[in-house]
Design a protein around this motif. Structure first.
Motif, PDB file in Angstrom:
ATOM      1  N   UNK A 178       0.905  -1.384   0.033  1.00 26.45           N
ATOM      2  CA  UNK A 178      -0.015  -0.060   0.088  1.00 26.45           C
ATOM      3  C   UNK A 178       0.939   1.212  -0.038  1.00 26.45           C
TER       4      UNK A 178
ATOM      5  N   UNK B 238       0.331   4.993   0.685  1.00 24.54           N
ATOM      6  CA  UNK B 238      -0.534   5.858   1.366  1.00 24.54           C
ATOM      7  C   UNK B 238      -0.449   7.442   0.325  1.00 24.54           C
ATOM      8  N   UNK B 239      -1.700   7.773  -0.366  1.00 26.64           N
ATOM      9  CA  UNK B 239      -1.648   8.853  -1.003  1.00 26.64           C
ATOM     10  C   UNK B 239      -3.129   9.350  -1.058  1.00 26.64           C
TER      11      UNK B 239
ATOM     12  N   UNK C 298      -5.488   5.691  -1.531  1.00 28.30           N
ATOM     13  CA  UNK C 298      -4.366   4.695  -1.390  1.00 28.30           C
ATOM     14  C   UNK C 298      -4.287   3.965  -2.692  1.00 28.30           C
TER      15      UNK C 298
END
Lengths: 450, 470
Positions: free
Chosen positions: B431, B433-434, B438
């Motif tokens: 993953x 994270x953004x 995500x």
């Protein structure tokens, strides 16, 4: 979804030594090769079960009888749970308890007779029923699959978090199998801290009432004895201080005499235990130890366990015991006429990690409990040193760990953090949110945010 | 500070011989204990020492439990070796803990290894780690051992070669070996501390050497013997330590093809910059070494060795810089795993290892530049990877913990099914994270495969002397 209260239940029955081998085979047949498909006790069909274990207690047999411990973590009321369990597994259970002494075919009555009091109980995902755990995981998977697909076809990155969240909600609302999620608007238990509010308020109120009553009665007594109240209260405090001092002195004296057990567990013993470990996300521990002799130690232990039990309900009710985030359920029980302390735990990750967390994050609490049992590493003032003697503590814990013959988990792929997070995802899904809350919710569908 | 006896410890514990580019690892089996003891007595003065620096050739020696058995040591043990050492890395129960287990077939993958410790017919007894300034020095030593095996009482079962890649890179193309725990006793008085040697990175000597207080201010259990001649009890383990070795094959081609496939531009063309960024997200550092937390958008050679930083995942401005499950956040989580950095470091400091590994096999391309990796023809089948070696006083609390609770733990940092893609050996997700959502990479193939491994004990000079005399 209604907030469910989970209960611990333990039944410890004497085993007929002549039927021990048969019992062992029966239990092995439940566990192996696949507990979910065993023919004796169909655990998966009993929806209110979280964890179950059967443990053969057969150490120190010259001092103690051989016993069979059965323990559940379940939802709802004891009576209705037991009757459901009995209905589903009557024949299998009958076979098992035929190996126990005094069993006459009436299981409900037999169990009632051998019910054991749980002195302290901790739960890492309070208020979330077993069925809810499974459903909310299905929901999260559906959401992440939808988001993954939308991400890949590029329809998601130009949208605001609020728009994306509403898209997800519409998608779920369209799916008839998630009807329950649309209807259910309840907050997740972690969010609401229902238990904390309820029991903290209740206990605080109780405490205040008791103090006021005590105050009144003491003032009355002082008046009756014609002692000035100030002097009376001073005297009272002096008495209290004297009691604390006396307890401390007695404790320190006992601590000096304590014998530390440095016997290491045999390689074979540890090997047998490890043979059952690390097959899935979760692991379990059963630990049995003799309580140090004397009323003083017993009372101290009961006091500490009661304190932990209270703290577990009021303070440590949001998924962490102290700062340990990996315990699903744990319980301590004083058994065998106050002579032994039995500990059951269901946790995430490896034994080494779990015990390491004990040492690094909860040494004080654990030392307070187990310093009242035999062989525990040297302790000072009940809570100091003890478990922080890392290797000695771990060796002691391993040596007194016993095998769990049957162990069932109703959701073996989920960690405590996953379960609490899933509940937060569900409770937020159909809730109106602004952009930043929507974003926080979107972040959450892939990892647990405290 | 406890007085450290540098003259009694083997050299590898103190340093990794960075200045010696040529190294061989010999996996050996003892056939004749008597002859072996004579050989050992003879070579003892040439075995490396913590206080000797200027040798042209350094030889370090360590044994498996089976090796000690062959020498008759267990019979006089009063306090045993650690259980994990006794059982070995290839033990089935440990293989589940270490990720050497196929969750689908529910079988250990150890059977397919080329070499291993543990109780088996072709088990290993001993490992010789040699380092030379010149190639021929190592070469000559090996051929001499090969020639005289019947006289020495042991033979070389397998000879593992190593390579030093440019700019201290490993085969995927990333700078390696940046983060090592700092040990006060190993830093000489006149050398200045590196910037990264902060208090948070300082670990007690006893975490890497038996006989000294560990991070809990206790002595880690050490094998103790009853001397058969004098009847005295003697700390055999003191000034020794456990050595863990794993031969990790790296599939460089597969690694970079995956990164490129996942980073194609919308029109389907290759976007090498995006592929390098994705790979860097998996590592947590750029190929040149700069941590993503400090330099989120591009590599920065001025931060190639940067190690004095915190992840500070809680801070909003750090969101999306370094993934929670990135390799460097798993193998050394710094402040990541607790609310207060102090608590996090307190826990993390109990799980540090001293790395001494070296790469093996020719690099996929000589320049080691990811941009150029893909231009190479695809048909080559050469094996390459890392001979992972680490030292620790307590294998279960250090190496095994890092492997099971951090590297292979799918639930690490509150995640669901994520694992270290740089060293993990099973299929899993990753993953990134953004926002707004995500980036969730699913079912990533394993780029690393274990080819062999074992637990060893690296004795002190006095313990080696004892072995040669008893």
């Amino acid at each position: 979804m209604p907030v469910v209260s989970q209960q611990p239940l333990a039944i410890i029955t004497p085993v007929d030594p002549a039927k021990l081998e048969r019992l062992r085979n029966l239990l092995d047949g439940i566990q192996n090769p696949d507990i979910e498909k065993n023919s004796l006790v169909p655990f998966p069909s009993i929806k209110s079960i979280h964890f179950v274990r059967f443990v053969l207690i057969e150490c120190d047999t010259e001092k103690y009888p051989i016993q069979l411990a059965l323990s559940f973590d379940f939802d709802g009321q004891k009576r209705s749970f037991l009757s459901e369990f009995l209905k589903e597994a009557k024949d299998g259970l009958n076979e098992i308890y035929k190996c126990c002494i005094g069993y006459n075919g009436d299981l409900q009555q037999y169990w009632n007779h051998y019910l054991v009091k749980v002195n302290a109980f901790y739960n890492g995902h309070r208020g979330i029923g077993a069925e809810q755990v499974r459903q909310e995981e299905k929901l999260r998977r559906a959401i992440t699959n939808y988001v993954d697909a939308a991400y890949l076809n590029g329809t998601i990155n130009s949208q605001s978090a609020k728009e994306i969240k509403e898209r997800i909600a519409a998608f779920i609302a369209d799916d008839a199998s998630f009807k329950w999620a649309v209807i259910d608007k309840s907050l997740s238990p972690v969010q609401k801290l229902i238990f904390q509010q309820k029991s903290l308020v209740a206990s605080m109120a109780g405490l205040i009432v008791i103090l006021i009553l005590l105050g009144f009665s003491f003032t009355k007594i002082f008046k009756f004895l014609r002692i000035p109240p100030t002097l009376g209260y001073l005297g009272l405090f002096a008495c209290l201080a004297a009691v604390v001092f006396a307890v401390k002195r007695k404790l320190n004296k006992l601590e000096k005499e304590d014998v530390v057990d440095t016997v290491t567990p045999t390689t074979r013993h540890v090997k047998v235990l490890m043979q059952a470990e690390n097959f899935q996300v979760q692991n379990q521990l059963t630990h049995l130890v003799e309580i140090k002799p004397g009323v003083f130690r017993l009372l101290l232990l009961k006091f500490v366990l009661a304190t932990i039990n209270f703290a577990a309900k009021t303070v440590f009710n949001k998924g962490e015991l102290g700062t340990i985030p990996s315990i699903h359920f744990a319980r301590w029980m004083i058994i065998d006429n106050n002579r032994r302390l039995l500990f059951f735990s269901n946790f995430d990750g490896s034994w080494e990690n779990y015990l390491g967390d004990f040492v690094d994050k909860a040494a004080i609490g654990l030392t307070a409990v187990w310093s009242n049992t035999k062989g525990f590493p040297k302790t000072r003032n009940l809570i100091n040193e003890g478990a922080s003697d890392e290797q000695t503590f771990k060796e002691w814990a391993r040596r007194l760990q016993i095998s769990t013959q049957v162990w069932y988990s109703a959701y073996k792929t989920l960690s405590v953090e996953n379960i609490n997070n899933n509940s937060l995802i569900r409770s937020g899904l159909f809730r109106e949110m602004d952009e930043s809350s929507s974003q926080a919710w979107l972040d959450r569908i892939f990892y647990y945010k405290k | 500070m406890t007085q450290l006896h540098l003259d009694d410890i083997q050299g590898l514990i103190k340093r990794g011989y960075d200045e010696m580019p040529f190294s061989n690892i010999l996996l050996c089996k003892i056939d004749d204990a008597g002859k072996f003891k004579m050989w050992l007595a003879n070579v003892l003065p040439t075995i490396s020492r913590g206080d000797v620096k200027d040798r042209e050739l350094e030889v370090n020696i360590a044994f498996t439990y089976e090796g000690f058995k062959a020498l008759g040591l267990p019979a006089i043990l009063k306090v045993p070796f650690s259980r994990e050492f006794e059982e070995g890395m290839s033990n089935e129960n440990r293989s589940r803990l270490l990720g050497d287990f196929d969750p689908k077939t529910k079988k250990s993958k150890v059977n397919g290894w080329e070499w291993k410790d543990g109780e088996s017919e072709n088990t290993l007894h001993m490992i010789l780690l040699m380092y030379g300034k010149e190639e021929h020095l190592v070469e000559n030593y090996c051929s001499e051992l090969n020639l005289c095996f019947s006289q020495n009482g042991f033979k070389i079962v397998k000879r593992l070669l190593t390579i030093k890649l440019d700019e201290r890179r490993e085969h995927f193309g990333f700078r390696d070996g940046i983060s090592q725990p700092f040990i006060n006793e190993f830093s000489s008085n006149n050398s200045t501390k590196k910037q990264s040697d902060t208090e948070n990175n300082t670990v007690a000597l006893g975490e890497f050497l038996l006989g000294y207080p560990n991070q809990y201010q206790k002595l880690t259990q050490s094998p103790t013997i009853t001397d058969p001649k004098t009847g005295h009890e003697w700390d055999f383990g003191k000034n020794g330590t456990y050595l863990v070795m794993r031969q990790l094959e790296q599939d460089v081609k597969e690694f970079w093809h995956y990164m490129v496939d996942q980073s194609k531009s919308p029109d389907g063309s290759t976007n090498m910059e995006a592929a390098i960024t994705l790979a860097s997200k998996i590592v947590g550092r750029w190929p040149g070494g700069a941590p993503l937390t400090c330099s989120p958008y591009h590599d920065d050679m001025s931060m190639a060795e940067k190690n004095d930083f915190l992840f500070e995942f809680d801070k909003e401005e750090n969101f999306g810089k370094c993934p929670f499950g990135a390799h460097i956040a798993r193998v050394n989580p710094r402040d990541a795993l607790a609310k207060k950095p102090k608590d996090a470091f307190n826990v993390a400091s109990h799980h540090r290892i001293l790395r001494r590994g070296r790469s093996y096999g020719r690099p996929f391309i000589t320049s080691m530049k990811p941009e150029e990796l893909l231009s190479k023809a695809n048909n080559e089948q050469e094996e390459r990877g890392l001979h992972f070696i680490c030292l620790n006083a307590n294998i279960s609390r250090q190496f095994e913990f890092v492997q099971s609770t951090w590297i292979n733990n799918n639930k690490f940092s509150g995640l669901y099914n994520d694992a270290d893609q740089l060293s993990g050996t099973n299929i899993s997700d990753f993953n990134i994270q953004q926002r707004p959502v995500t980036r969730h990479l699913k079912d990533i193939p394993a780029f690393v495969k274990v080819r062999g491994g074992g637990y060893f004990f690296m004795p002190s000079h006095s313990a080696l002397k004892f072995l040669s005399e008893n």
